[in-house]
Design a protein around this motif. Structure first.
Motif, PDB file in Angstrom:
ATOM      1  N   ASP A  13      -3.590   2.087  -3.647  1.00  0.00           N
ATOM      2  CA  ASP A  13      -2.981   0.862  -4.152  1.00  0.00           C
ATOM      3  C   ASP A  13      -1.795   1.178  -5.068  1.00  0.00           C
ATOM      4  OD1 ASP A  13      -4.842  -0.577  -2.791  1.00  0.00           O
ATOM      5  OD2 ASP A  13      -6.208  -0.811  -4.494  1.00  0.00           O
ATOM      6  N   ASP A  14      -1.865   2.287  -5.795  1.00  0.00           N
ATOM      7  CA  ASP A  14      -0.761   2.633  -6.699  1.00  0.00           C
ATOM      8  C   ASP A  14      -0.658   4.149  -6.841  1.00  0.00           C
ATOM      9  OD1 ASP A  14      -2.612   3.508  -8.757  1.00  0.00           O
ATOM     10  OD2 ASP A  14      -3.028   1.375  -9.056  1.00  0.00           O
ATOM     11  N   GLU A  15       0.369   4.581  -7.549  1.00  0.00           N
ATOM     12  CA  GLU A  15       0.665   6.003  -7.626  1.00  0.00           C
ATOM     13  C   GLU A  15      -0.351   6.758  -8.482  1.00  0.00           C
ATOM     14  OE1 GLU A  15       4.907   6.675  -7.719  1.00  0.00           O
ATOM     15  OE2 GLU A  15       4.594   8.586  -8.789  1.00  0.00           O
ATOM     16  N   THR A  16      -0.938   6.054  -9.446  1.00  0.00           N
ATOM     17  CA  THR A  16      -1.963   6.697 -10.271  1.00  0.00           C
ATOM     18  C   THR A  16      -3.160   7.128  -9.429  1.00  0.00           C
ATOM     19  OG1 THR A  16      -1.290   5.302 -12.128  1.00  0.00           O
ATOM     20  CG2 THR A  16      -3.427   6.397 -12.293  1.00  0.00           C
ATOM     21  N   GLN A  17      -3.619   6.190  -8.586  1.00  0.00           N
ATOM     22  CA  GLN A  17      -4.731   6.520  -7.687  1.00  0.00           C
ATOM     23  C   GLN A  17      -4.383   7.706  -6.804  1.00  0.00           C
ATOM     24  OE1 GLN A  17      -6.201   3.339  -5.299  1.00  0.00           O
ATOM     25  NE2 GLN A  17      -6.711   2.016  -7.047  1.00  0.00           N
ATOM     26  N   LEU A  18      -3.148   7.710  -6.329  1.00  0.00           N
ATOM     27  CA  LEU A  18      -2.725   8.778  -5.437  1.00  0.00           C
ATOM     28  C   LEU A  18      -2.746  10.131  -6.153  1.00  0.00           C
ATOM     29  CD1 LEU A  18       0.168   8.655  -2.910  1.00  0.00           C
ATOM     30  CD2 LEU A  18       0.011  10.582  -4.463  1.00  0.00           C
ATOM     31  N   ARG A  19      -2.243  10.165  -7.384  1.00  0.00           N
ATOM     32  CA  ARG A  19      -2.200  11.434  -8.136  1.00  0.00           C
ATOM     33  C   ARG A  19      -3.608  11.921  -8.465  1.00  0.00           C
ATOM     34  NH1 ARG A  19       2.717  13.095  -9.844  1.00  0.00           N
ATOM     35  NH2 ARG A  19       4.459  11.613  -9.706  1.00  0.00           N
ATOM     36  N   ASP A  20      -4.485  10.976  -8.807  1.00  0.00           N
ATOM     37  CA  ASP A  20      -5.877  11.361  -9.071  1.00  0.00           C
ATOM     38  C   ASP A  20      -6.501  12.009  -7.842  1.00  0.00           C
ATOM     39  OD1 ASP A  20      -5.603  10.371 -11.566  1.00  0.00           O
ATOM     40  OD2 ASP A  20      -6.692   8.503 -11.216  1.00  0.00           O
ATOM     41  N   THR A  52       0.843  -1.197   0.000  1.00  0.00           N
ATOM     42  CA  THR A  52       0.000   0.000   0.000  1.00  0.00           C
ATOM     43  C   THR A  52       0.874   1.241   0.000  1.00  0.00           C
ATOM     44  OG1 THR A  52      -1.924   1.029   1.048  1.00  0.00           O
ATOM     45  CG2 THR A  52      -0.168   0.290   2.511  1.00  0.00           C
ATOM     46  N   LEU A  53       0.309   2.307  -0.546  1.00  0.00           N
ATOM     47  CA  LEU A  53       0.971   3.610  -0.490  1.00  0.00           C
ATOM     48  C   LEU A  53       0.300   4.449   0.584  1.00  0.00           C
ATOM     49  CD1 LEU A  53       1.229   4.489  -4.312  1.00  0.00           C
ATOM     50  CD2 LEU A  53       2.935   3.367  -2.854  1.00  0.00           C
ATOM     51  N   MET A  54       1.088   5.167   1.360  1.00  0.00           N
ATOM     52  CA  MET A  54       0.518   6.083   2.342  1.00  0.00           C
ATOM     53  C   MET A  54       0.990   7.493   2.026  1.00  0.00           C
ATOM     54  SD  MET A  54       0.447   4.244   6.054  1.00  0.00           S
ATOM     55  CE  MET A  54      -0.543   2.783   6.342  1.00  0.00           C
ATOM     56  N   LEU A  55       0.012   8.363   1.872  1.00  0.00           N
ATOM     57  CA  LEU A  55       0.327   9.749   1.500  1.00  0.00           C
ATOM     58  C   LEU A  55       0.488  10.618   2.741  1.00  0.00           C
ATOM     59  CD1 LEU A  55       0.520  12.173  -0.462  1.00  0.00           C
ATOM     60  CD2 LEU A  55      -1.989  12.345  -0.306  1.00  0.00           C
ATOM     61  N   MET A  56       1.626  11.295   2.818  1.00  0.00           N
ATOM     62  CA  MET A  56       1.798  12.324   3.844  1.00  0.00           C
ATOM     63  C   MET A  56       1.658  13.674   3.157  1.00  0.00           C
ATOM     64  SD  MET A  56       4.850  10.733   6.189  1.00  0.00           S
ATOM     65  CE  MET A  56       4.475  11.823   7.543  1.00  0.00           C
ATOM     66  N   LEU A  57       0.469  14.234   3.235  1.00  0.00           N
ATOM     67  CA  LEU A  57       0.211  15.541   2.644  1.00  0.00           C
ATOM     68  C   LEU A  57       0.502  16.606   3.697  1.00  0.00           C
ATOM     69  CD1 LEU A  57      -0.809  17.171   0.233  1.00  0.00           C
ATOM     70  CD2 LEU A  57      -3.136  16.917   1.146  1.00  0.00           C
ATOM     71  N   ILE A  58       1.483  17.437   3.398  1.00  0.00           N
ATOM     72  CA  ILE A  58       2.006  18.368   4.399  1.00  0.00           C
ATOM     73  C   ILE A  58       1.700  19.805   3.976  1.00  0.00           C
ATOM     74  CG2 ILE A  58       4.100  19.114   5.621  1.00  0.00           C
ATOM     75  CD1 ILE A  58       5.285  16.323   4.741  1.00  0.00           C
ATOM     76  N   ASP A  59       1.129  20.584   4.902  1.00  0.00           N
ATOM     77  CA  ASP A  59       0.851  21.978   4.553  1.00  0.00           C
ATOM     78  C   ASP A  59       2.054  22.861   4.907  1.00  0.00           C
ATOM     79  OD1 ASP A  59       0.842  22.475   7.254  1.00  0.00           O
ATOM     80  OD2 ASP A  59      -1.301  22.875   7.413  1.00  0.00           O
ATOM     81  N   GLU A  60       1.898  24.150   4.701  1.00  0.00           N
ATOM     82  CA  GLU A  60       3.050  25.049   4.850  1.00  0.00           C
ATOM     83  C   GLU A  60       3.514  25.168   6.290  1.00  0.00           C
ATOM     84  OE1 GLU A  60       1.527  28.553   2.761  1.00  0.00           O
ATOM     85  OE2 GLU A  60       3.119  28.230   1.280  1.00  0.00           O
ATOM     86  N   GLU A  61       2.663  24.770   7.222  1.00  0.00           N
ATOM     87  CA  GLU A  61       3.052  24.834   8.637  1.00  0.00           C
ATOM     88  C   GLU A  61       3.537  23.490   9.150  1.00  0.00           C
ATOM     89  OE1 GLU A  61      -0.027  26.740  10.919  1.00  0.00           O
ATOM     90  OE2 GLU A  61      -0.600  27.949   9.189  1.00  0.00           O
TER      91      GLU A  61
END
Length: 359
Positions: free
Chosen positions: A277-284, A244-253
DNA sequence: AATCCGGGGAA
DNA sequence: TTCCCAGGATT
């Protein structure tokens, strides 16, 4: 493969029975509660209780059960809750539910008479399989009926050096075949009890008392000095590896976006990182949920172990360039410097802790 | 036929 | 903790 091909010949059945019953007459168990007043009902309840459970544990439960439900009619008339109450501590509670259902079935379909005349009708009742049906018939009526429980499997697999895990159909077939071969028409109740007593008191899983065994000179496993090799244990299933891919979305703070997971299932109700499941899903997902973000980096994957599988987690980072996105329902911006009190999945906590040290 | 399920006790 | 047991049900 036919049975006669490439299989070690079993012992002469009459020889085996004679020696076994002679051992049983001196060392077998004949004073167990369910061996007195052998009605099909009492034998049935005892056999269900004895599934996956040792004799010493069962005795007290059996006595209490019989005091409250002396016959199949009283059991059928009872509420399930009361049956379960008497079962508390025995484990495998599906047995109690099946017992209760079967009691009602026996009363309604057979007028309270157990169909001990044929194995099929008996094993059609909930909770009664092939072996338990055989045990009930043999113990309650003395009619010839083979059994194959854990004890018998151990005795027979050692005696004949039957390799392979008994859960494998071919191995189980062979053991049933041997059980059929030895089971006599006379003294069948004693015979089946003797087989179980042998397995429970002599031919134990570890440290079998081979010198006290009537078949010490016949036993293939003992002659090879490999008693404990049989029966072979279940092969350990190599736990599957998922990704699995886990996204760490980080803001400016420096805050990280968390999402609350569904209430049931893996990490139910805990907070976690958005997973893909994959990078395509993540980018979407990024395009639709955080359009102002720029893709960061793919970090070192690591493996988290569960009971049933292993999960390879690949962390990915992305950064919001213009402030924070809004906080939707079920989302939370996690500040590593002022962490809120949230239930976090273990690997997510590890990732967030690692993120903190980067700041 | 293969897999799943089950809970307590023993090592 | 892990293993496994007087197996059966489910798919």
């Amino acid at each position: 493969m036919t049975p006669s091909d490439s299989m070690p010949a079993p012992l002469d059945a009459e020889y085996f029975r004679t020696r076994l019953l002679d051992w049983f007459d001196h060392h077998g168990r004949s004073q167990l509660p369910w061996q007195q007043e052998r009605t099909p009902y009492r034998v049935w309840v005892s056999e269900i209780m004895l599934q996956q459970t040792q004799v010493a544990t069962v005795i007290d439960y059996f006595q209490r059960f019989m005091a409250r439900f002396p016959d199949v009619e009283s059991l059928a008339a009872a509420e399930l809750d009361e049956v379960l109450h008497l079962w508390t501590g025995l484990g495998y509670y599906a047995r109690a539910r099946n017992l209760h259902r079967a009691a009602r079935c026996v009363v309604e379909a057979y007028g309270g008479h157990f169909p001990v005349e044929n194995v099929e009708a008996l094993s059609a009742l909930p909770g009664i399989g092939r072996s338990t049906a055989g045990a009930i018939i043999a113990q309650a009526t003395g009619q010839r009926a083979p059994i194959l429980d854990g004890n018998v499997k151990r005795v027979l697999s050692r005696l004949h050096g039957v390799g392979g895990w008994p859960g494998r159909p071919a191995v189980e077939r062979r053991l049933w075949q041997l059980a059929e071969h030895y089971t006599p028409h006379w003294r069948c109740a004693d015979f089946t009890q003797a087989m179980m007593d042998m397995g429970a008191t002599l031919c134990t899983r570890r440290r079998p008392a081979c010198l006290l065994c009537p078949f010490v000179d016949d036993c293939v496993a003992h002659r090879a000095g490999e008693e404990t090799r049989y029966p072979e244990s279940k092969p350990k299933k190599t736990t599957p590896l998922r990704h699995t891919l886990m996204l760490m979305l980080i803001d400016e703070e420096g805050r990280v976006l968390l999402e609350q997971r569904p209430a049931s299932g893996l990490w139910g109700g805990l907070w976690g990182l958005p997973q893909f499941d994959d990078e395509t899903q993540l980018r979407d997902w990024l395009d639709s949920h955080a359009p102002g973000s720029r893709f960061g980096e793919r970090r070192q994957p690591f493996v988290h172990a569960f009971t049933h599988f292993r999960l390879e987690i690949t962390p990915l980072t992305a950064h919001l360039s213009r402030g924070s996105a809004g906080v939707a329902e079920g989302q939370h911006w996690y500040d590593p410097l002022q962490p809120a009190s949230l239930g976090l999945a273990a690997p997510v906590k590890a990732l967030l802790d690692a993120q903190t040290t980067l700041l």
